[in-house]
Design an enzyme around this catalytic site. Sequence first.
Site: not given
Length: 710
Positions: A83, A219, A645
């Site tokens: 992402h 991810d 992240s």
Amino acid sequence: MKKTLPFLLLLLLIHPLHADEGMWIPLLLGKNEAAMQKAGMKITAKDIYDINNACLKDAVILFNQGCTGEYVSDEGLFLTNHHCGYYYIVSNSTVEHNYLTNGFWAMNREQEIPCKGLTATRLVYMEDVTDEVLQDVCDQQPEADRQRLIDMHIATLCAEKVNGTHYKAVIKPFYYGNQYFLYVNEVFTDVRLVGAPPSNIGKFGGDTDNWMWPRHTGDFSMFRVYADKDNKPAPYSKDNVPYKPLKHLTISLKGVNEGDFTFVFGYPGTTQRYVTSDAVDLAANVENPIRIALRDIRLKHYNEAMNSSPALRLKYASRVASIANGWKKWQGESIGIRRVDGVAQKKAFEADFRQWANNRPDYKEVLPQLHQAYERLKPVEVEWTWFNEAVMASDLMNAYYKLYRMVQNGELKSGKLATEATVDALFQKTLKFEASETDKAIFVETMLCMWRNGFAPYLDKKQHSEAEVTRFLNDIYDNAWMNKPEKLKKLVLKCFDKTPEDAFKLLRKDHAMDLFAVAYGYAYTTAKREQYTSSKQEIDKLMRTYVKGMMEMMPDSNFFPDANLTLRVTYGHVAGFRPKDGVWYQPYSTLEGIMQKENPDIYDYVVEPKLKQLYEAKDYGRYANAKGELPVGFIATNHTTGGNSGSPVLNAEGQLIGINFDRCWEGTMSDLLFDPDYCRNISLDIRYCLFIIDKFAGAGHLVNEMTIVK
Ligand code: ARG
Ligand code: GLU
């Protein structure tokens, strides 16, 4: 065991911070070393951050201005989240080469794709510059003068520190300006996309699984940094060569077990750990519910549209992902705050502080004053939340907002040729608007919701019943001149070189423009803007005093500074949790769960045939765990937030075992209050990542670049 409130409060008073809570400054990690080693860490603080030697910090990068990445080879190869790389994956995709849907793997260096605008920033060193920044600064100075002096010092220092180097310097405030740190960075600008799994691996579970455990999202994406022949940052050039990082991470295939020590090293964006009960109440009980209710409306209509056609799915996918991301996080946050009675916890601490401050003139007034400042802030903040989430929800009002700003900023003036061609270009580039049933439904319903709650009194001037308001809003949408661009263009043409007042007089012939202007004028009056800015400034100033007081009150506590997109270390241990009565969450997930979630009819739950084959053959190679399962994700008590992240998740030896990508929904309140029973970060197990690269994609040459230990 049921904890009674007094016990909790007592704990809180003795230990203002929980074990596992905190995002620590690498330079000062010496203070945490003993605790970290006691928790299981086998390396030293110097192995993590050392100004004189290559250390783990040299393997960690800030990915653009919002994610983290880590080097895994001595040739500049780094990992981050799918992402985080999303934009570069999507923007390099075409219908013929759809890297989002099918994934992308560079089979050699020539195939790696340059990503314009993408930066990878390495921290060279950091330094406490509080004394220099605050020189000659005192609290008696008016706040604006004080800030001007500080900004001047910062500018001078930054220039001095990188003079004659290719480095870039930033100085950021900590603890609301009680402390300042300088960051000297090396910013690389030739960054190339190397690999990304297909969306149904990299975003498996989509928005349904987002923020949730058990999770099965692969991810991750991979990039490579290129440098000039001296290993220095350089703009993209085909002559550039792979960058040789000072340090790259060693990857461990050993995995983790419940209770194992882990730490996360990355760039958390924003937390508000020290705010008062008023701030927590405002966020959790006032603002979040407004945003959630209004986004419910938007999501309902977008989802209907997306389910009705693949073209609309594509059109709305990324905006829905971002609307839904906040919508879901705030729900978890508000529920979490209420569950631990966060407002009462804060109030109990404030009572204690007041008692302590009673005979300390510097601090005696700070809490009452903070309360007053929040009382001033609250009404405008609430009104703006309504405006931003309701009025600004539709494409229609957004288009008018742009036109409004242009007029207000005098952009339709001075020197710009007011020809039909310029106005055409304006409508094509900036004001491009497409009416749709979805947008109309969103416009009518969000505005109506605002009216029902008394935040759009101007709608009441002509209309009195809900039916009348509804009819009025429908008419506005249908007759908006944005829908009749030829008409509006003529009007805009007349606005060139007029004063904003005169231009608005003309533009208000269009009733939709008139409605926008009234709504905007109502929420953003000069007085309200002043009220907002001055109360915010006042709060910042008072928080500086309040936090300083807290530190004096508890001199033996190690206070972590709120996240501010600077490099931090957070540590904890692998742990399951009890999300609700009768349910226990195991701390890791496996490929088995992907097969359990498989649903060929739902876009986000399609499983690739190749992955299924590997599953059926149990062909996991060296990536299986001791039980023969293929681990996919795990959760731990590390205190993380947005920006973390892509952060490396490391084991006791400082080896890479996972990539951080999310937090568990039940613990999303950790930006405000950390509850060790619920707050968990979610990581991708590095073994699943390598399995996908190696076994699924057949890009073993990339794994061969890495340093892997069993
Ligand atoms: N919740 C994660 C983070 O805040 C991941 C968001 C991207 N994924 C998604 N399904 N929208 O940013
Ligand atoms: N997904 C988040 C990010 O993009 C991390 C989750 C969190 O907020 O902790 O940074």
